[in-house]
Enzyme design. Structure first.
Site, PDB file in Angstrom:
ATOM      1  N   GLU A  13       1.003  -1.264   0.016  1.00  0.00           N
ATOM      2  CA  GLU A  13       0.123   0.044   0.111  1.00  0.00           C
ATOM      3  C   GLU A  13       0.804   1.382   0.126  1.00  0.00           C
ATOM      4  OE1 GLU A  13      -3.046   2.317   2.672  1.00  0.00           O
ATOM      5  OE2 GLU A  13      -3.295   0.301   2.932  1.00  0.00           O
ATOM      6  N   HIS A  15       1.834   4.703  -2.104  1.00  0.00           N
ATOM      7  CA  HIS A  15       1.090   5.616  -2.821  1.00  0.00           C
ATOM      8  C   HIS A  15       2.294   6.666  -3.419  1.00  0.00           C
ATOM      9  CE1 HIS A  15      -2.329   4.257  -0.855  1.00  0.00           C
ATOM     10  NE2 HIS A  15      -1.916   4.538   0.381  1.00  0.00           N
ATOM     11  N   HIS A 161      -9.128   0.625  -0.391  1.00  0.00           N
ATOM     12  CA  HIS A 161      -8.551   1.894   0.350  1.00  0.00           C
ATOM     13  C   HIS A 161      -9.362   2.826   0.776  1.00  0.00           C
ATOM     14  CE1 HIS A 161      -5.884   5.317   1.033  1.00  0.00           C
ATOM     15  NE2 HIS A 161      -5.045   4.498   1.512  1.00  0.00           N
ATOM     16  N   ASP A 284       2.482   2.068   3.873  1.00  0.00           N
ATOM     17  CA  ASP A 284       1.562   3.272   3.853  1.00  0.00           C
ATOM     18  C   ASP A 284       2.185   4.476   3.343  1.00  0.00           C
ATOM     19  OD1 ASP A 284      -0.791   4.758   3.194  1.00  0.00           O
ATOM     20  OD2 ASP A 284      -1.631   4.333   5.443  1.00  0.00           O
TER      21      ASP A 284
END
Length: 321
Positions: A13, A15, A161, A284
């Site tokens: 995850e 980004h 998400h 994250d």
């Protein structure tokens, strides 16, 4: 001495931001932290240096929320193709370090299914990420099921998400504290409620009867659902209304990641409720730094084999890396 797991460390995850797409963001979707925005825009040497410094072997990249899900239907398909093509070029430059989840034009679900197909078969993506409601439509709505049918056919997961709560929810639940504590709407609480509710609704919708091989991924150690799994199941199995074997369905169709949640007690709850084969490492990034995650990974109170599964083995299997 605790040692790094003897396998690639894969973070799921992680980004990034596409300049053309984030230029369309308005209001609460605009990230107010310049340092985060800068790191989101970097998918090159600085990101790779950070990965190397903290022991991340591969990131599976996904666009920051709300991605392409608020684009109007008349531009969504071509816009999503451009975003995904640019991500594919970034991955091609570093194919052993990056993989990708597709951004989908959910305002047109049939076209979104086709774009998922193109991204997997032509661009080599590993699935897709969906961020909250699709222009106000819950993901369990049957209008969205063509996306899930295609994901099942392609044998790729959908990563659920969070995104910002809807304005009426903000006004009802959060407005007294939102100005002083904006994170209350987001990672501290709002995101969890939004995404956990998506997961519960998907189980209730019957989508897994229609698509028995469909898989979803939840970040943040399952958005609280594993902790509540026994109680949710017990409630849905009470007499007096339609019953749903929630626990069984959730365990068969959901994986969870550790994104932004490096807690031994929370992890062990997930291990006990779901089994170690359904848990994968994530950070994250850049909302959470890499180092706390990779420092925690070798200390997880599991055997070396299970730590290796979480670190990268389960992701390799699920995503066919």
């Amino acid at each position: 001495m605790l040692q790094k797991p003897k396998c690639p460390i894969i973070a799921l995850e992680e980004h990034y931001a596409d300049d053309e797409l984030v230029a369309t963001y308005t209001g609460l979707d605009v990230n107010p932290v310049p340092a985060i925005v800068s790191r989101l825009r970097d998918v090159g040497e600085e990101r790779l240096k950070a990965m190397d410094a903290d022991g991340i072997d591969m990131q599976v990249l996904s666009h920051t929320a709300p991605s392409t899900q608020k684009l109007p239907a008349d531009v969504a398909v071509d816009f999503s193709r451009r975003v995904n093509d640019r991500l594919a070029a970034l991955i091609k430059a570093h194919p052993t370090r990056f993989a990708g989840f597709a951004a989908l034009p959910t305002s047109l679900p049939d076209a979104a299914a086709d774009e998922l197909d193109r991204c997997v078969t032509a661009l080599g993506f590993k699935g897709a990420m969906l961020h909250g409601l699709a222009n106000g439509i819950w993901l369990d709505d049957k209008r969205m099921w063509p996306i899930f049918a295609r994901a099942e056919k392609l044998d790729v997961p959908i990563y659920l998400h969070p995104s910002m709560p809807q304005q009426p929810v903000i006004d009802s639940y959060y407005k007294e504290y939102a100005a002083r504590f904006p994170i209350f709407l987001r990672a501290a609480w709002g995101y969890t409620l939004e995404t956990a509710t998506q997961a519960v609704r998907l189980v209730l919708s019957g989508v897994f009867d229609a698509h028995p091989k469909l898989n979803f991924i939840l970040g943040h150690l399952g958005e609280g659902v594993p902790l509540l799994l026994w109680r949710i199941n017990n409630a849905f199995m009470r007499p007096g209304a339609k019953t749903v074997p929630f626990e069984k369905i959730f365990r068969e169709h959901f994986y969870v990641t550790t994104s932004g949640f490096f807690s031994d007690p929370a992890l062990m709850c997930c291990v006990q409720e779901l089994g170690v084969d359904r848990i994968m490492f994530s950070v994250d990034y850049p909302f959470v730094p890499n180092k706390p995650g990779t420092d925690w990974l070798p200390t997880i109170p599991l055997c070396a084999e299970d730590r290796a599964k979480i670190a990268g083995g389960n992701a390799t299997r699920l995503l066919n890396l």
